[in-house]
Design a protein around this motif. Structure first.
Motif, mmCIF file in Angstrom:
data_model
loop_
_atom_site.group_PDB
_atom_site.id
_atom_site.type_symbol
_atom_site.label_atom_id
_atom_site.label_comp_id
_atom_site.label_asym_id
_atom_site.label_seq_id
_atom_site.Cartn_x
_atom_site.Cartn_y
_atom_site.Cartn_z
ATOM 1 N N TYR A 1 6.086 -38.139 14.054
ATOM 2 C CA TYR A 1 6.485 -36.809 14.520
ATOM 3 C C TYR A 1 6.039 -35.688 13.583
ATOM 4 N N LYS A 2 5.088 -35.973 12.695
ATOM 5 C CA LYS A 2 4.561 -34.955 11.800
ATOM 6 C C LYS A 2 3.050 -34.935 11.916
ATOM 7 N N ASP A 3 2.485 -33.724 11.837
ATOM 8 C CA ASP A 3 1.046 -33.584 11.984
ATOM 9 C C ASP A 3 0.306 -34.015 10.715
ATOM 10 N N THR A 4 -0.893 -34.566 10.932
ATOM 11 C CA THR A 4 -1.745 -34.977 9.824
ATOM 12 C C THR A 4 -3.203 -34.883 10.247
ATOM 13 N N PHE A 5 -4.074 -34.632 9.273
ATOM 14 C CA PHE A 5 -5.510 -34.735 9.526
ATOM 15 C C PHE A 5 -5.991 -36.175 9.312
ATOM 16 N N TRP A 6 -5.519 -36.814 8.220
ATOM 17 C CA TRP A 6 -6.146 -38.070 7.837
ATOM 18 C C TRP A 6 -5.198 -39.230 7.552
ATOM 19 N N LYS A 7 -3.885 -39.040 7.528
ATOM 20 C CA LYS A 7 -3.003 -40.144 7.155
ATOM 21 C C LYS A 7 -2.940 -41.244 8.213
ATOM 22 N N ASN A 8 -3.416 -40.994 9.418
ATOM 23 C CA ASN A 8 -3.506 -42.057 10.424
ATOM 24 C C ASN A 8 -4.761 -42.917 10.238
ATOM 25 N N GLY A 9 -5.710 -42.466 9.455
ATOM 26 C CA GLY A 9 -6.933 -43.247 9.264
ATOM 27 C C GLY A 9 -8.126 -42.377 8.981
ATOM 28 N N LEU A 10 -8.667 -41.761 10.012
ATOM 29 C CA LEU A 10 -9.843 -40.913 9.870
ATOM 30 C C LEU A 10 -9.626 -39.603 10.607
ATOM 31 N N ILE A 11 -10.423 -38.599 10.226
ATOM 32 C CA ILE A 11 -10.335 -37.276 10.842
ATOM 33 C C ILE A 11 -11.409 -37.159 11.913
ATOM 34 N N LEU A 12 -10.990 -36.838 13.130
ATOM 35 C CA LEU A 12 -11.923 -36.621 14.233
ATOM 36 C C LEU A 12 -12.449 -35.188 14.166
ATOM 37 N N VAL A 13 -13.772 -35.050 14.119
ATOM 38 C CA VAL A 13 -14.402 -33.727 14.098
ATOM 39 C C VAL A 13 -15.522 -33.689 15.134
ATOM 40 N N ARG A 14 -15.888 -32.460 15.534
ATOM 41 C CA ARG A 14 -16.991 -32.284 16.480
ATOM 42 C C ARG A 14 -17.974 -31.283 15.889
ATOM 43 N N LYS A 15 -19.252 -31.616 15.976
ATOM 44 C CA LYS A 15 -20.301 -30.761 15.430
ATOM 45 C C LYS A 15 -21.514 -30.838 16.336
ATOM 46 N N ASN A 16 -22.013 -29.695 16.755
ATOM 47 C CA ASN A 16 -23.191 -29.652 17.626
ATOM 48 C C ASN A 16 -23.022 -30.549 18.854
ATOM 49 N N LYS A 17 -21.827 -30.470 19.436
ATOM 50 C CA LYS A 17 -21.476 -31.205 20.658
ATOM 51 C C LYS A 17 -21.432 -32.715 20.474
ATOM 52 N N GLN A 18 -21.376 -33.169 19.235
ATOM 53 C CA GLN A 18 -21.246 -34.598 18.955
ATOM 54 C C GLN A 18 -20.009 -34.826 18.106
ATOM 55 N N ILE A 19 -19.368 -35.994 18.312
ATOM 56 C CA ILE A 19 -18.177 -36.312 17.526
ATOM 57 C C ILE A 19 -18.548 -37.230 16.375
ATOM 58 N N GLY A 20 -17.732 -37.151 15.326
ATOM 59 C CA GLY A 20 -17.849 -38.038 14.182
ATOM 60 C C GLY A 20 -16.487 -38.170 13.538
ATOM 61 N N TYR A 21 -16.398 -39.031 12.510
ATOM 62 C CA TYR A 21 -15.128 -39.251 11.828
ATOM 63 C C TYR A 21 -15.336 -39.157 10.323
ATOM 64 N N LEU A 22 -14.400 -38.476 9.637
ATOM 65 C CA LEU A 22 -14.427 -38.298 8.197
ATOM 66 C C LEU A 22 -13.223 -38.996 7.570
ATOM 67 N N ASP A 23 -13.380 -39.430 6.296
ATOM 68 C CA ASP A 23 -12.216 -39.947 5.595
ATOM 69 C C ASP A 23 -11.488 -38.802 4.891
#
Length: 587
Positions: free
Chosen positions: A203-225
């Motif tokens: 019930y709390k927001d996180t960027f990365w504590k679930n595993g990886l960060i979902l990001v989108r760049k130039n209409k493509q998705i990727g994941y960051l640690d």
């Protein structure tokens, strides 16, 4: 910022009965609510803060302060009504990191627990401080972050910004692109991302504590640690979900779906047409349902296969190993039903044409070879599978209504002990008292009996309605006797005696009746509204009444007219075609 407000609002409105205040003599105070006011009393019932003074009082917080609403203003008091934060604010929040956000003249700032303004009232939106020491603020329609002294750690110059509860990272937007900053104001990435997703963890927001960060760049998705290193390259997958609390995410490639872990490994190969979390009790389930060709595959919360090649499934609970456990009903590709446990073990063989929920009860209704019976969670037959039908209210199980192989009805309780033997031609619970009263049919006639078999309404009617929402309510039954219609109470007293050829209920003030080929209108008290002089009477049907005067379309001597409820003609010479078109649903 919206979700943070919701969380703080939830904390603000929590209602707990008592507070304990620690001092030399610990005391308990109970919060009380009156009509549009709140107060407090001590453990002896004495009013400490009387009702009638405050529109709202929150719980006493850990520092002995009470959030209060007085008139149109907000402030803080203590249990003795000493004003700590003055009532001069249009709004304020609970304390976060020892500061509370206050609103005055449509601007926001911060005060401390002594009521002193620590950060000037100058911002355009409500905010509060996170554990990283920053608050997201808006000024001149631009965003940035400040510390608890009001210093701009990240300048208020950006299009948008975001922070989460669990992580020290924050994000800001410039010229349509997002970048990461740390809580010390240091920029960690370039402004290159079209989107940076946060997710929920406990019930709390996180960027990365679930595993990886979902990001989108130039209409493509990727994941960051968490160090913002690219772990799953942009373009490897067409679509991707946020990582869930089990540190896995659904992805797709070449229009096929799979599941990856935080190291980029495909724990479920991208071979399915769809993968989704099914709905369970009004929320998203942890398990996955994957579709491939014409069948479904169930996967557990870690992506491990539970059961393969089924047509459909549903959630249920039953008693396993002396505990109530979750199970899944499964339907095979031939349409037969059975059940598995959460690890995929078959506990009910897939042989049944119908299989109703256990619903945490000991037995479930099943249909096998066209007949109905009961089984337990070990697939033991607990009531013979030889009946024409079985009905039970699984939400509040009290009994089973059974139609046996001889078309006779009886009832057994949830312990499978007979309540009524099979003496009835029809049997159904009365909607107004489903546990204790039943409409029963015997020797071709309907009546009402109680749970002990006592006759409440004698068996004398060829038809008897159960209560329906658009009828006269729970206290009545429509009945037919000797081909005549009427209305009786649930105790069997005549309201409108069954002497009429036709009864049409519109509302309590307008019941259309016919007798000897003449129509009239009465109230539910059987008081005449329109005399029985017409060949037909119609009224526009509606579930809800209104304030306008009722209008009746009446036929007399072959001519239609409109009359009011005093039988006064409002309009005459109405065409037959107009009336027949308007009231075609009557026929």
């Amino acid at each position: 910022m919206t979700q943070e407000r919701i969380i703080l609002g939830f904390l603000l409105l929590l209602i707990t009965a008592c507070n304990k205040i620690e001092n030399n003599s610990p005391k308990f105070y109970e919060r009380i609510m009156g009509q549009n006011s709140w107060g407090y009393r001590d453990d002896k019932g004495n009013a400490i803060i009387p009702l009638g003074k405050y529109k709202f009082l929150n719980l006493i917080d850990e520092k002995g302060m009470i959030y209060a609403n007085k008139g149109s203003k907000y402030g803080y008091i203590d249990i003795h009504e000493k004003i700590v934060v003055p009532f001069e604010y249009d709004a304020l929040t609970v304390f976060s990191e020892e500061l509370a956000c206050v609103k005055k003249d449509n601007k926001y700032g911060f005060v401390d627990r002594k009521g002193k303004i620590i950060i000037l009232i100058q911002f355009e939106d409500e905010t509060f401080f996170r554990k990283n020491g920053l608050a997201l603020v808006k000024k001149n329609s631009l965003y940035g972050f400040i510390d608890k002294k009001g210093k701009e750690v990240i300048p208020i110059v950006y299009q948008n910004a975001n922070q989460v509860i669990l992580d020290s990272l924050v994000t800001v937007k410039k010229q349509g692109k997002w970048a990461f900053f740390d809580s010390f104001g240091k920029q960690k990435t370039d402004f290159i991302y079209d989107e940076i997703a946060s997710t929920s963890f406990n019930y709390k927001d996180t960027f990365w504590k679930n595993g990886l960060i979902l990001v989108r760049k130039n209409k493509q998705i990727g994941y960051l640690d968490k160090n913002l290193k690219e772990i799953i390259p942009f373009g490897k997958y067409e679509t991707g979900d946020r990582f869930n609390s089990n540190r896995i995410a659904i992805v797709s490639k070449n229009h096929k779906y799979g599941i990856i872990d935080e190291f980029g490994k495909e724990v479920v190969k991208t071979e399915y047409d769809t993968i989704e979390h099914p709905e369970e009790s009004y929320h998203e389930s942890e398990i996955f349902a994957a579709k491939k060709n014409n069948y479904l595959v169930l996967l557990d919360k870690n992506g491990k296969k539970i059961y393969d090649k089924i047509k459909d499934f549903s959630f249920d609970y039953c008693r396993l190993n002396k505990k109530i456990e979750k199970i899944y009903h499964v339907q095979d590709l031939n349409g037969k039903y059975g059940a598995i446990d959460t690890k995929g073990k078959l506990i009910i063989p897939i042989i049944y044409e119908e299989f109703q929920d256990f619903g945490s009860n000991d037995n479930a209704i099943v249909k096998y070879k066209g007949r109905f019976g009961l089984i337990d969670s070990n697939n033991k037959t607990t009531y013979p599978i030889e009946n024409k039908a079985i009905y039970a209210d699984r939400r509040e199980l009290d009994y089973y209504v059974i139609k046996n192989k001889d078309n006779k009805y009886g009832i057994i309780n949830k312990n499978l002990t007979p309540i009524f033997y099979f003496d009835f031609e029809d049997l159904s619970p009365c909607f107004y008292d489903i546990k204790n009263r039943f409409i029963a049919k015997k020797n071709g006639k309907y009546g009402v009996i109680d749970r002990l078999g006592g006759i409440i309404i004698p068996f004398q009617y060829s038809k008897m309605s159960n209560w329906v929402e658009y009828g006269p309510g729970k206290n009545y039954h429509f009945v037919t006797k000797d081909n005549k219609e009427g209305l009786i109470t649930k105790e069997g007293k005549n309201v409108i005696p069954p002497i009429y050829d036709h009864l049409f209920y519109h509302n309590d003030k307008m019941i259309i009746l016919s007798k000897d080929k003449k129509y009239g209108v009465v109230t539910i008290q059987n008081e005449q509204v329109i005399p029985f002089v017409y060949e037909k009477i119609y009224i526009e049907f509606g579930f809800f009444g209104d304030n306008k005067e009722a209008e009746f379309y009446v036929l007399k001597n072959g001519k239609y007219s409109i009359v009011n409820n005093k039988n006064e003609i409002i309009k005459s010479n109405i065409s037959t075609q107009e009336v027949e078109d308007k009231f075609s649903y009557y026929n």
